[in-house]
Design an enzyme around this catalytic site. Structure first.
Site, mmCIF file in Angstrom:
data_model
loop_
_atom_site.group_PDB
_atom_site.id
_atom_site.type_symbol
_atom_site.label_atom_id
_atom_site.label_comp_id
_atom_site.label_asym_id
_atom_site.label_seq_id
_atom_site.Cartn_x
_atom_site.Cartn_y
_atom_site.Cartn_z
ATOM 1 C CG ASP A 168 -2.048 0.973 1.126
ATOM 2 O OD1 ASP A 168 -2.387 1.371 0.000
ATOM 3 O OD2 ASP A 168 -2.593 1.371 2.172
ATOM 4 C CG HIS A 204 -0.263 1.746 -9.155
ATOM 5 N ND1 HIS A 204 -0.386 1.381 -7.838
ATOM 6 C CD2 HIS A 204 -1.437 2.347 -9.487
ATOM 7 C CE1 HIS A 204 -1.584 1.737 -7.398
ATOM 8 N NE2 HIS A 204 -2.230 2.341 -8.366
ATOM 9 C CD1 TRP A 255 -12.929 -5.691 -9.992
ATOM 10 C CD2 TRP A 255 -12.430 -4.879 -12.002
ATOM 11 N NE1 TRP A 255 -12.406 -6.723 -10.739
ATOM 12 C CE2 TRP A 255 -12.100 -6.241 -11.992
ATOM 13 C CE3 TRP A 255 -12.198 -4.146 -13.175
ATOM 14 C CZ2 TRP A 255 -11.542 -6.897 -13.086
ATOM 15 C CZ3 TRP A 255 -11.648 -4.807 -14.275
ATOM 16 C CH2 TRP A 255 -11.332 -6.173 -14.212
ATOM 17 C CG LEU A 288 9.327 -17.634 -3.455
ATOM 18 C CD1 LEU A 288 9.210 -17.520 -1.938
ATOM 19 C CD2 LEU A 288 9.843 -16.319 -4.037
#
Ligand code: FPP
Length: 250
Positions: free
Chosen positions: A12, A29, A61, A123
């Site tokens: 965040d 982003h 959305w 991983l």
């Protein structure tokens, strides 16, 4: 090998990071996607067994169309850029979330990467994409009912019907960006998870901070509802039992 097996991250703070630099939110982003690559690498180096990243929630959305489509593009770019590293490091990639409703090109890319890494033993890298924890639980219950009509569901059954049961419970949930909430992420799997909230916004998050958090949390005692080993040993030394306390006059 790290004591912490499964780490999940709520990445965040991208929008605020960009706004603070007078740039459009989506810039955060773009920078954040670079950090994803760095954290996948360090998690792998530290010997963490599973890393689950919240990349797109069902609630996302409602963001502007350009932001949503940029997030799809970043997923694509990540998969193309990291493909060789994922394959050569034996990383097993999977997306959890509702693939229906995502652009066909995105679904195709995801499925190709999942298919080519399905036998990998390193991983377990999971992107939660178009994901919501409540709908994951409802979906798991419905999947169980479909094949076990009239039976009661157990915790083990529910576990086994989640999107990616092999990653197991979360040992540590990290949230960057300063907020202290869970935002419908992995509600079932975090029942006994350690929680770590950092004010660092995701684009500023580094492999050094990640490593420090892992070290910090690895030192915590996890009791899973029991008492600490120390306290239990002390009680034994002093022969303190619940029944002796109940029988005492005060
Ligand atoms: C929350 O920040 C973050 C997201 C909604 C998406 C997370 C996505 C990335 C880190 C990049 C995508 C990368 C790949 C590889 C798929 P926010 O926009 O809610 O930040 P804010 O709280 O500051 O508004």
């Amino acid at each position: 090998m790290s004591k912490i097996g499964h780490v999940a991250i709520i990445m965040d703070g991208n929008g605020r990071w960009a706004q603070g630099r007078l740039r459009p939110r989506v810039w955060g982003h773009v920078r954040g996607a670079g950090v994803v690559s760095e954290i996948v690498k360090v998690a792998d180096d530290l010997g963490i067994s599973a890393l689950t990243l919240y990349a797109f929630s069902t609630e996302n959305w409602s963001r502007p169309v350009e932001e949503v489509s940029l997030l799809f593009k970043l997923l694509k770019k990540f998969l193309l850029k990291e493909r060789v590293r994922i394959l050569s490091n034996n990383i097993k990639f999977k997306v959890i979330g509702e693939l229906n409703g995502l652009p066909l090109e995105t679904v195709d890319l995801i499925q190709k990467m999942e298919e080519s890494t399905k036998h990998a033993s390193g991983l377990k890298l999971t992107f939660a994409f178009n994901y919501g924890a409540r709908s994951e639980i409802v979906r798991a219950v419905n999947r169980f009912i479909d094949s076990n009509q009239g039976e009661h569901i157990s915790e083990k059954d529910l576990d086994e019907h989640m999107y990616r049961p092999e990653t197991g419970d979360i040992d540590l949930l990290i949230r960057t960006g300063g907020e202290q909430r869970i935002s419908n992420f992995l509600l079932w799997q975090i029942a006994y998870s350690e929680l770590y909230f950092t004010p660092t916004k995701w684009p500023d998050f580094t492999s050094q901070e990640f490593t420090k958090i892992i070290e910090n949390v690895a030192g915590r005692e996890r009791r899973f509802g029991a008492i600490s080993n120390n306290a239990s040993a002390k009680n034994k030394e002093r022969k303190i039992g619940a029944s002796s306390l109940l029988n005492s006059k005060r």
